[in-house]
Design an enzyme around this catalytic site. Structure first.
Site, PDB file in Angstrom:
ATOM      1  N   LYS A   2     -23.127 -51.298 -22.378  1.00 13.82           N
ATOM      2  CA  LYS A   2     -21.836 -51.242 -23.071  1.00 13.82           C
ATOM      3  C   LYS A   2     -20.752 -51.989 -22.305  1.00 13.82           C
ATOM      4  O   LYS A   2     -19.820 -52.519 -22.902  1.00 13.82           O
ATOM      5  CB  LYS A   2     -21.434 -49.787 -23.354  1.00 13.82           C
ATOM      6  CG  LYS A   2     -22.358 -49.150 -24.394  1.00 13.82           C
ATOM      7  CD  LYS A   2     -21.704 -48.087 -25.252  1.00 13.82           C
ATOM      8  CE  LYS A   2     -22.649 -47.702 -26.383  1.00 13.82           C
ATOM      9  NZ  LYS A   2     -22.195 -46.608 -27.200  1.00 13.82           N
ATOM     10  N   LYS A  40     -25.707 -48.610 -34.367  1.00 11.59           N
ATOM     11  CA  LYS A  40     -24.725 -48.515 -35.448  1.00 11.59           C
ATOM     12  C   LYS A  40     -23.516 -49.396 -35.197  1.00 11.59           C
ATOM     13  O   LYS A  40     -22.819 -49.766 -36.116  1.00 11.59           O
ATOM     14  CB  LYS A  40     -24.361 -47.058 -35.733  1.00 11.59           C
ATOM     15  CG  LYS A  40     -23.449 -46.379 -34.739  1.00 11.59           C
ATOM     16  CD  LYS A  40     -22.953 -45.066 -35.312  1.00 11.59           C
ATOM     17  CE  LYS A  40     -23.539 -43.860 -34.626  1.00 11.59           C
ATOM     18  NZ  LYS A  40     -23.144 -43.714 -33.210  1.00 11.59           N
ATOM     19  N   LYS A  94     -32.713 -52.484 -29.598  1.00 14.80           N
ATOM     20  CA  LYS A  94     -32.578 -51.241 -30.372  1.00 14.80           C
ATOM     21  C   LYS A  94     -31.639 -51.451 -31.574  1.00 14.80           C
ATOM     22  O   LYS A  94     -30.613 -52.117 -31.444  1.00 14.80           O
ATOM     23  CB  LYS A  94     -31.999 -50.189 -29.414  1.00 14.80           C
ATOM     24  CG  LYS A  94     -31.599 -48.881 -30.019  1.00 14.80           C
ATOM     25  CD  LYS A  94     -30.918 -47.985 -28.978  1.00 14.80           C
ATOM     26  CE  LYS A  94     -29.401 -47.965 -29.161  1.00 14.80           C
ATOM     27  NZ  LYS A  94     -28.816 -46.686 -29.539  1.00 14.80           N
TER      28      LYS A  94
HETATM   29  P1  ATP Z   1     -23.552 -46.995 -30.799  1.00 13.74           P
HETATM   30  O1  ATP Z   1     -24.020 -48.288 -31.366  1.00 13.74           O
HETATM   31  O2  ATP Z   1     -22.164 -46.597 -31.236  1.00 13.74           O
HETATM   32  O3  ATP Z   1     -23.797 -46.829 -29.339  1.00 13.74           O
HETATM   33  P2  ATP Z   1     -25.970 -45.682 -31.612  1.00 13.74           P
HETATM   34  O4  ATP Z   1     -26.475 -46.209 -32.901  1.00 13.74           O
HETATM   35  O5  ATP Z   1     -26.670 -46.099 -30.377  1.00 13.74           O
HETATM   36  O6  ATP Z   1     -24.415 -45.895 -31.507  1.00 13.74           O
HETATM   37  P3  ATP Z   1     -25.543 -42.893 -30.915  1.00 13.74           P
HETATM   38  O7  ATP Z   1     -24.396 -42.169 -31.512  1.00 13.74           O
HETATM   39  O8  ATP Z   1     -25.361 -43.375 -29.519  1.00 13.74           O
HETATM   40  O9  ATP Z   1     -26.000 -44.122 -31.813  1.00 13.74           O
HETATM   41  O10 ATP Z   1     -26.853 -42.014 -31.017  1.00 13.74           O
HETATM   42  C1  ATP Z   1     -27.064 -40.912 -31.843  1.00 13.74           C
HETATM   43  C2  ATP Z   1     -28.496 -40.488 -31.776  1.00 13.74           C
HETATM   44  O11 ATP Z   1     -29.322 -41.458 -32.436  1.00 13.74           O
HETATM   45  C3  ATP Z   1     -29.063 -40.365 -30.358  1.00 13.74           C
HETATM   46  O12 ATP Z   1     -29.940 -39.261 -30.293  1.00 13.74           O
HETATM   47  C4  ATP Z   1     -29.809 -41.642 -30.158  1.00 13.74           C
HETATM   48  O13 ATP Z   1     -30.845 -41.510 -29.212  1.00 13.74           O
HETATM   49  C5  ATP Z   1     -30.359 -41.871 -31.563  1.00 13.74           C
HETATM   50  N1  ATP Z   1     -30.589 -43.288 -31.801  1.00 13.74           N
HETATM   51  C6  ATP Z   1     -29.669 -44.273 -31.772  1.00 13.74           C
HETATM   52  N2  ATP Z   1     -30.219 -45.453 -32.068  1.00 13.74           N
HETATM   53  C7  ATP Z   1     -31.539 -45.217 -32.282  1.00 13.74           C
HETATM   54  C8  ATP Z   1     -32.647 -46.050 -32.619  1.00 13.74           C
HETATM   55  N3  ATP Z   1     -32.511 -47.354 -32.789  1.00 13.74           N
HETATM   56  N4  ATP Z   1     -33.855 -45.475 -32.774  1.00 13.74           N
HETATM   57  C9  ATP Z   1     -34.010 -44.140 -32.616  1.00 13.74           C
HETATM   58  N5  ATP Z   1     -33.010 -43.300 -32.287  1.00 13.74           N
HETATM   59  C10 ATP Z   1     -31.781 -43.821 -32.119  1.00 13.74           C
END
Ligand code: ATP
Ligand code: LTN
Length: 345
Positions: A127, A214, A211
Protein backbone atom coordinates in the site's frame (compact mmCIF):
# COMPACT_ATOMS: atom_id res chain seq x y z
CA UNK A 1 -28.52 -38.66 34.45
CA UNK A 2 -26.00 -40.30 32.11
CA UNK A 3 -22.50 -39.63 33.33
CA UNK A 4 -20.85 -38.52 30.13
CA UNK A 5 -23.57 -36.08 29.14
CA UNK A 6 -23.06 -32.57 30.43
CA UNK A 7 -26.34 -31.36 31.94
CA UNK A 8 -26.78 -27.63 32.30
CA UNK A 9 -28.53 -26.54 35.47
CA UNK A 10 -28.35 -22.83 34.89
CA UNK A 11 -27.77 -20.69 31.85
CA UNK A 12 -24.17 -20.03 32.85
CA UNK A 13 -23.56 -23.81 32.76
CA UNK A 14 -24.34 -23.96 29.05
CA UNK A 15 -20.98 -24.13 27.25
CA UNK A 16 -20.52 -20.80 25.49
CA UNK A 17 -20.17 -20.93 21.71
CA UNK A 18 -16.70 -20.08 20.42
CA UNK A 19 -16.34 -16.55 19.09
CA UNK A 20 -15.67 -15.48 15.53
CA UNK A 21 -14.56 -11.99 14.54
CA UNK A 22 -13.90 -10.61 11.09
CA UNK A 23 -14.20 -7.39 9.11
CA UNK A 24 -14.05 -5.76 5.70
CA UNK A 25 -13.07 -2.19 4.85
CA UNK A 26 -15.75 0.02 3.23
CA UNK A 27 -13.11 1.20 0.78
CA UNK A 28 -14.93 0.49 -2.47
CA UNK A 29 -17.32 -1.85 -4.21
CA UNK A 30 -16.77 -5.41 -3.03
CA UNK A 31 -15.28 -7.92 -5.43
CA UNK A 32 -16.04 -11.60 -5.84
CA UNK A 33 -12.66 -12.06 -4.05
CA UNK A 34 -14.09 -10.46 -0.89
CA UNK A 35 -17.22 -12.56 -1.30
CA UNK A 36 -15.50 -15.92 -1.79
CA UNK A 37 -12.51 -15.30 0.50
CA UNK A 38 -14.46 -13.80 3.36
CA UNK A 39 -18.26 -13.39 3.43
CA UNK A 40 -19.12 -16.82 2.01
CA UNK A 41 -17.14 -18.59 4.72
CA UNK A 42 -18.59 -16.30 7.43
CA UNK A 43 -22.09 -17.60 6.72
CA UNK A 44 -21.10 -21.17 7.46
CA UNK A 45 -20.24 -20.25 11.04
CA UNK A 46 -23.54 -18.61 11.97
CA UNK A 47 -25.10 -21.58 13.77
CA UNK A 48 -22.17 -22.94 15.71
CA UNK A 49 -20.31 -19.78 16.65
CA UNK A 50 -21.00 -16.49 18.25
CA UNK A 51 -20.21 -14.36 15.19
CA UNK A 52 -19.23 -10.71 15.22
CA UNK A 53 -18.78 -9.10 11.80
CA UNK A 54 -17.53 -5.57 11.52
CA UNK A 55 -17.33 -2.84 8.89
CA UNK A 56 -13.84 -1.51 9.53
CA UNK A 57 -14.18 2.12 8.50
CA UNK A 58 -11.27 3.23 10.69
CA UNK A 59 -8.99 0.93 8.70
CA UNK A 60 -10.33 2.37 5.45
CA UNK A 61 -9.06 5.91 6.19
CA UNK A 62 -5.44 4.72 6.18
CA UNK A 63 -5.89 5.39 2.46
CA UNK A 64 -7.46 8.75 1.55
CA UNK A 65 -11.25 8.41 1.12
CA UNK A 66 -13.83 10.84 -0.21
CA UNK A 67 -16.08 11.33 2.88
CA UNK A 68 -19.38 10.97 0.99
CA UNK A 69 -18.13 7.79 -0.67
CA UNK A 70 -16.94 6.31 2.62
CA UNK A 71 -20.36 6.95 4.14
CA UNK A 72 -22.18 5.39 1.18
CA UNK A 73 -19.82 2.40 1.06
CA UNK A 74 -20.50 1.78 4.76
CA UNK A 75 -24.26 1.52 4.18
CA UNK A 76 -23.65 -0.57 1.07
CA UNK A 77 -21.36 -2.96 2.87
CA UNK A 78 -23.93 -3.50 5.60
CA UNK A 79 -26.62 -4.10 2.97
CA UNK A 80 -24.30 -6.61 1.27
CA UNK A 81 -23.61 -8.43 4.54
CA UNK A 82 -27.37 -8.74 5.05
CA UNK A 83 -28.14 -9.64 1.43
CA UNK A 84 -25.47 -12.36 1.50
CA UNK A 85 -27.28 -14.01 4.42
CA UNK A 86 -25.71 -12.58 7.57
CA UNK A 87 -28.85 -12.48 9.65
CA UNK A 88 -28.65 -9.87 12.46
CA UNK A 89 -30.71 -12.20 14.64
CA UNK A 90 -27.88 -14.73 14.43
CA UNK A 91 -24.78 -12.51 14.57
CA UNK A 92 -23.59 -9.05 15.55
CA UNK A 93 -23.09 -6.61 12.67
CA UNK A 94 -21.58 -3.22 13.47
CA UNK A 95 -19.42 -0.32 12.31
CA UNK A 96 -15.95 -0.07 13.88
CA UNK A 97 -16.03 3.71 14.53
CA UNK A 98 -19.26 3.29 16.55
CA UNK A 99 -17.33 1.41 19.24
CA UNK A 100 -14.56 3.66 20.61
CA UNK A 101 -12.92 0.75 22.46
CA UNK A 102 -11.23 -0.24 19.16
CA UNK A 103 -9.23 2.98 19.04
CA UNK A 104 -8.59 2.86 22.77
CA UNK A 105 -7.18 -0.66 22.75
CA UNK A 106 -5.29 -0.02 19.51
CA UNK A 107 -3.26 2.74 21.20
CA UNK A 108 -2.32 0.43 24.04
CA UNK A 109 -1.38 -2.39 21.67
CA UNK A 110 0.74 0.06 19.64
CA UNK A 111 2.91 0.21 22.73
CA UNK A 112 3.35 -3.57 22.62
CA UNK A 113 4.02 -3.82 18.89
CA UNK A 114 7.52 -3.44 17.55
CA UNK A 115 8.61 -1.10 14.77
CA UNK A 116 10.48 -4.01 13.15
CA UNK A 117 7.36 -6.20 13.15
CA UNK A 118 5.26 -3.53 11.44
CA UNK A 119 8.04 -2.86 8.91
CA UNK A 120 7.84 -6.47 7.71
CA UNK A 121 4.13 -6.37 6.84
CA UNK A 122 3.71 -6.94 3.11
CA UNK A 123 0.36 -5.09 3.00
CA UNK A 124 2.16 -2.00 4.34
CA UNK A 125 4.84 -2.32 1.69
CA UNK A 126 2.26 -2.84 -1.10
CA UNK A 127 0.00 0.00 0.00
CA UNK A 128 2.96 2.37 0.53
CA UNK A 129 4.04 1.67 -3.02
CA UNK A 130 0.50 2.32 -4.30
CA UNK A 131 0.05 5.49 -2.19
CA UNK A 132 3.55 6.92 -2.23
CA UNK A 133 2.25 10.45 -1.52
CA UNK A 134 0.43 9.39 1.65
CA UNK A 135 2.50 6.91 3.67
CA UNK A 136 0.88 7.92 6.95
CA UNK A 137 1.40 6.54 10.46
CA UNK A 138 -2.02 4.85 10.42
CA UNK A 139 -1.07 2.80 7.38
CA UNK A 140 1.99 1.65 9.31
CA UNK A 141 0.23 0.82 12.59
CA UNK A 142 -2.84 -0.67 10.85
CA UNK A 143 -2.04 -4.21 12.16
CA UNK A 144 -2.23 -3.19 15.82
CA UNK A 145 -5.73 -1.73 15.21
CA UNK A 146 -6.62 -5.04 13.57
CA UNK A 147 -5.22 -6.90 16.59
CA UNK A 148 -7.37 -4.67 18.83
CA UNK A 149 -10.48 -5.53 16.77
CA UNK A 150 -9.91 -9.21 17.27
CA UNK A 151 -8.59 -9.29 20.85
CA UNK A 152 -11.33 -7.03 22.25
CA UNK A 153 -13.87 -9.80 21.63
CA UNK A 154 -11.67 -12.67 22.82
CA UNK A 155 -12.18 -14.21 19.37
CA UNK A 156 -11.30 -17.87 18.89
CA UNK A 157 -11.34 -17.81 15.11
CA UNK A 158 -10.80 -15.14 12.45
CA UNK A 159 -11.96 -16.08 8.93
CA UNK A 160 -10.05 -14.09 6.29
CA UNK A 161 -8.49 -14.46 2.85
CA UNK A 162 -4.89 -15.56 2.35
CA UNK A 163 -3.58 -11.97 2.18
CA UNK A 164 -4.39 -11.46 5.88
CA UNK A 165 -2.35 -14.41 7.18
CA UNK A 166 0.57 -12.21 8.22
CA UNK A 167 -1.72 -9.82 10.13
CA UNK A 168 -3.34 -12.68 12.03
CA UNK A 169 0.08 -14.01 12.98
CA UNK A 170 1.08 -10.59 14.26
CA UNK A 171 -2.17 -10.37 16.28
CA UNK A 172 -1.26 -13.69 17.88
CA UNK A 173 2.26 -12.45 18.66
CA UNK A 174 0.89 -9.27 20.25
CA UNK A 175 -1.61 -11.28 22.33
CA UNK A 176 1.11 -13.68 23.47
CA UNK A 177 3.46 -10.83 24.34
CA UNK A 178 0.79 -9.05 26.38
CA UNK A 179 -0.29 -12.27 28.11
CA UNK A 180 3.38 -13.06 28.83
CA UNK A 181 3.67 -9.83 30.82
CA UNK A 182 0.24 -9.60 32.50
CA UNK A 183 -1.20 -13.12 32.59
CA UNK A 184 -4.03 -14.52 30.49
CA UNK A 185 -5.79 -11.35 29.34
CA UNK A 186 -6.41 -12.20 25.67
CA UNK A 187 -7.58 -15.30 23.92
CA UNK A 188 -4.92 -16.09 21.30
CA UNK A 189 -6.96 -16.31 18.05
CA UNK A 190 -6.59 -18.78 15.19
CA UNK A 191 -6.99 -17.73 11.60
CA UNK A 192 -9.40 -19.56 9.32
CA UNK A 193 -8.24 -19.31 5.72
CA UNK A 194 -10.12 -21.32 3.09
CA UNK A 195 -8.11 -23.42 0.61
CA UNK A 196 -7.07 -21.63 -2.58
CA UNK A 197 -9.56 -23.71 -4.61
CA UNK A 198 -12.23 -22.67 -2.12
CA UNK A 199 -11.64 -18.96 -2.73
CA UNK A 200 -8.83 -17.86 -0.37
CA UNK A 201 -7.02 -16.03 -3.13
CA UNK A 202 -8.96 -14.89 -6.15
CA UNK A 203 -6.64 -13.27 -8.66
CA UNK A 204 -7.20 -10.28 -10.92
CA UNK A 205 -8.66 -11.14 -14.34
CA UNK A 206 -6.35 -8.60 -16.00
CA UNK A 207 -3.21 -9.81 -14.19
CA UNK A 208 -3.63 -13.30 -12.72
CA UNK A 209 -0.36 -12.95 -10.77
CA UNK A 210 -1.97 -10.18 -8.70
CA UNK A 211 -4.73 -10.47 -6.07
CA UNK A 212 -8.16 -9.18 -7.12
CA UNK A 213 -8.63 -6.03 -5.07
CA UNK A 214 -11.61 -3.75 -4.49
CA UNK A 215 -9.49 -0.61 -4.76
CA UNK A 216 -8.27 -1.55 -8.26
CA UNK A 217 -10.13 -0.13 -11.20
CA UNK A 218 -10.44 -1.78 -14.61
CA UNK A 219 -11.74 -5.13 -15.77
CA UNK A 220 -9.51 -7.19 -13.49
CA UNK A 221 -11.88 -6.89 -10.51
CA UNK A 222 -15.38 -8.37 -10.80
CA UNK A 223 -17.72 -6.57 -8.40
CA UNK A 224 -20.56 -8.24 -6.54
CA UNK A 225 -22.81 -5.45 -7.83
CA UNK A 226 -21.67 -5.52 -11.48
CA UNK A 227 -24.48 -6.01 -14.01
CA UNK A 228 -24.76 -9.34 -15.83
CA UNK A 229 -23.41 -7.64 -18.94
CA UNK A 230 -20.36 -6.24 -17.15
CA UNK A 231 -19.64 -9.61 -15.55
CA UNK A 232 -19.81 -11.46 -18.87
CA UNK A 233 -17.61 -8.83 -20.55
CA UNK A 234 -14.96 -8.97 -17.82
CA UNK A 235 -14.72 -12.75 -17.99
CA UNK A 236 -14.61 -12.66 -21.77
CA UNK A 237 -11.53 -10.40 -21.56
CA UNK A 238 -9.84 -12.43 -18.79
CA UNK A 239 -6.12 -12.87 -19.44
CA UNK A 240 -5.23 -16.55 -19.98
CA UNK A 241 -2.37 -18.26 -21.85
CA UNK A 242 -1.71 -19.33 -25.41
CA UNK A 243 -2.66 -22.95 -24.76
CA UNK A 244 -6.32 -23.95 -25.28
CA UNK A 245 -6.88 -26.82 -22.84
CA UNK A 246 -8.95 -26.15 -19.71
CA UNK A 247 -6.65 -27.80 -17.22
CA UNK A 248 -5.46 -26.91 -13.70
CA UNK A 249 -1.72 -26.79 -14.02
CA UNK A 250 1.31 -24.81 -12.90
CA UNK A 251 2.08 -21.93 -15.24
CA UNK A 252 -1.60 -21.43 -16.17
CA UNK A 253 -2.39 -18.78 -13.57
CA UNK A 254 -5.28 -17.26 -15.55
CA UNK A 255 -7.05 -20.56 -16.21
CA UNK A 256 -6.34 -21.82 -12.69
CA UNK A 257 -8.00 -18.70 -11.31
CA UNK A 258 -11.05 -19.09 -13.56
CA UNK A 259 -11.29 -22.76 -12.55
CA UNK A 260 -11.19 -21.79 -8.86
CA UNK A 261 -13.94 -19.21 -9.39
CA UNK A 262 -16.05 -21.73 -11.33
CA UNK A 263 -15.42 -24.35 -8.62
CA UNK A 264 -16.51 -21.97 -5.85
CA UNK A 265 -19.75 -21.01 -7.56
CA UNK A 266 -20.74 -24.52 -8.76
CA UNK A 267 -19.25 -26.80 -6.09
CA UNK A 268 -17.55 -28.84 -8.85
CA UNK A 269 -13.93 -29.92 -8.36
CA UNK A 270 -11.11 -29.39 -10.85
CA UNK A 271 -11.29 -32.89 -12.37
CA UNK A 272 -15.03 -32.53 -13.06
CA UNK A 273 -14.46 -29.11 -14.64
CA UNK A 274 -11.65 -30.45 -16.84
CA UNK A 275 -13.97 -33.21 -18.08
CA UNK A 276 -16.84 -30.79 -18.65
CA UNK A 277 -14.70 -28.59 -20.91
CA UNK A 278 -12.73 -31.35 -22.57
CA UNK A 279 -12.40 -30.51 -26.27
CA UNK A 280 -13.96 -27.07 -25.85
CA UNK A 281 -11.93 -23.87 -26.07
CA UNK A 282 -11.24 -21.05 -23.63
CA UNK A 283 -14.03 -18.95 -25.15
CA UNK A 284 -16.70 -21.45 -24.07
CA UNK A 285 -15.17 -21.79 -20.64
CA UNK A 286 -14.96 -18.04 -20.00
CA UNK A 287 -18.59 -17.62 -21.01
CA UNK A 288 -19.64 -20.45 -18.66
CA UNK A 289 -17.71 -18.92 -15.73
CA UNK A 290 -19.28 -15.51 -16.38
CA UNK A 291 -22.74 -17.06 -16.47
CA UNK A 292 -22.47 -19.00 -13.21
CA UNK A 293 -21.11 -15.90 -11.45
CA UNK A 294 -23.87 -13.64 -12.83
CA UNK A 295 -26.57 -16.22 -11.97
CA UNK A 296 -25.30 -16.66 -8.42
CA UNK A 297 -25.07 -12.92 -7.77
CA UNK A 298 -28.46 -11.93 -9.23
CA UNK A 299 -30.60 -12.75 -6.13
CA UNK A 300 -28.04 -11.13 -3.84
CA UNK A 301 -28.11 -7.95 -5.94
CA UNK A 302 -31.88 -7.82 -5.82
CA UNK A 303 -31.94 -8.15 -2.05
CA UNK A 304 -29.19 -5.51 -1.82
CA UNK A 305 -31.31 -3.00 -3.74
CA UNK A 306 -34.30 -3.69 -1.53
CA UNK A 307 -32.24 -3.11 1.62
CA UNK A 308 -30.57 0.06 0.32
CA UNK A 309 -34.01 1.60 -0.07
CA UNK A 310 -34.56 1.20 3.68
CA UNK A 311 -31.86 3.31 5.39
CA UNK A 312 -33.88 3.32 8.62
CA UNK A 313 -33.60 -0.44 8.86
CA UNK A 314 -29.85 -0.40 8.10
CA UNK A 315 -29.35 2.21 10.82
CA UNK A 316 -31.30 0.16 13.35
CA UNK A 317 -29.09 -2.88 12.60
CA UNK A 318 -25.94 -0.74 13.04
CA UNK A 319 -27.22 0.75 16.28
CA UNK A 320 -28.17 -2.60 17.79
CA UNK A 321 -24.86 -4.14 16.68
CA UNK A 322 -22.82 -1.31 18.19
CA UNK A 323 -24.65 -1.69 21.48
CA UNK A 324 -23.90 -5.41 21.72
CA UNK A 325 -20.30 -4.95 20.58
CA UNK A 326 -19.65 -2.04 22.99
CA UNK A 327 -20.83 -4.12 25.89
CA UNK A 328 -18.49 -7.02 25.02
CA UNK A 329 -15.54 -4.75 24.19
CA UNK A 330 -15.84 -2.78 27.44
CA UNK A 331 -15.18 -5.92 29.47
CA UNK A 332 -11.83 -6.60 27.80
CA UNK A 333 -10.79 -2.94 27.74
CA UNK A 334 -11.44 -2.59 31.46
CA UNK A 335 -9.32 -5.63 32.18
CA UNK A 336 -6.50 -4.24 30.04
CA UNK A 337 -6.67 -0.79 31.71
CA UNK A 338 -6.32 -2.46 35.10
CA UNK A 339 -3.45 -4.67 34.01
CA UNK A 340 -1.35 -1.86 32.55
CA UNK A 341 -1.88 0.23 35.67
CA UNK A 342 -4.29 2.98 34.63
CA UNK A 343 -5.64 4.48 37.88
CA UNK A 344 -9.26 4.67 38.94
CA UNK A 345 -10.50 1.78 36.81
P1 ATP B 1 -8.46 -2.96 -0.65
O1 ATP B 1 -8.27 -3.06 -2.12
O2 ATP B 1 -9.23 -1.74 -0.21
O3 ATP B 1 -7.23 -3.21 0.16
P2 ATP B 1 -9.42 -5.66 -0.50
O4 ATP B 1 -10.22 -6.02 -1.70
O5 ATP B 1 -8.04 -6.19 -0.40
O6 ATP B 1 -9.46 -4.10 -0.27
P3 ATP B 1 -10.19 -5.99 2.28
O7 ATP B 1 -11.22 -5.10 2.85
O8 ATP B 1 -8.78 -5.66 2.61
O9 ATP B 1 -10.32 -6.11 0.70
O10 ATP B 1 -10.50 -7.50 2.67
C1 ATP B 1 -11.70 -8.02 3.13
C2 ATP B 1 -11.63 -9.51 3.19
O11 ATP B 1 -11.62 -10.05 1.87
C3 ATP B 1 -10.37 -10.06 3.87
O12 ATP B 1 -10.70 -11.20 4.63
C4 ATP B 1 -9.48 -10.42 2.72
O13 ATP B 1 -8.56 -11.44 3.07
C5 ATP B 1 -10.51 -10.92 1.71
N1 ATP B 1 -10.01 -10.76 0.35
C6 ATP B 1 -9.67 -9.60 -0.25
N2 ATP B 1 -9.28 -9.81 -1.51
C7 ATP B 1 -9.38 -11.15 -1.72
C8 ATP B 1 -9.12 -11.99 -2.84
N3 ATP B 1 -8.67 -11.51 -3.99
N4 ATP B 1 -9.34 -13.32 -2.71
C9 ATP B 1 -9.81 -13.83 -1.55
N5 ATP B 1 -10.07 -13.09 -0.45
C10 ATP B 1 -9.86 -11.76 -0.52
N1 LTN C 1 -7.10 -6.02 7.61
C1 LTN C 1 -8.26 -6.62 7.01
C2 LTN C 1 -9.56 -6.04 7.48
C3 LTN C 1 -9.68 -6.18 8.95
C4 LTN C 1 -9.93 -7.38 9.67
C5 LTN C 1 -9.96 -7.01 11.04
C6 LTN C 1 -10.12 -8.70 9.28
C7 LTN C 1 -9.55 -5.18 9.86
N2 LTN C 1 -9.73 -5.68 11.13
C8 LTN C 1 -10.15 -7.96 12.03
C9 LTN C 1 -10.31 -9.64 10.29
C10 LTN C 1 -10.33 -9.28 11.64
C11 LTN C 1 -8.10 -6.45 5.53
O1 LTN C 1 -7.45 -5.58 5.06
N3 LTN C 1 -8.71 -7.30 4.80
Amino acid sequence: MTENIHMANTLSDVPAKPIIFSGIQPSGNLTIGNYLGAIKSWIRFLEEYNCIYCIVDMHAITVRQVPADLRRHTYELLALYLAAGLDPQKCTLFVQSHVPAHAQLAWILDCYTMFGELSRMTQFKDKSAKNADNINAGLFTYPSLMAADILLYQADLVPVGEDQRQHIELSRDIANRFNGIYGDVFKVPDGFIPKVEAGAKIMSLSDPEKKMSKSDTGFGSVRILDSRDEILKKFKRAVTDCDSVVQYKEGKAGINNLMNIYACFTGKDHAVIEREFDGRGYGDFKLAVGEVVADALAPLQEEFRRLMADKGYLESVMRQGAETASHLAAKTLRKVYKKVGFAGV
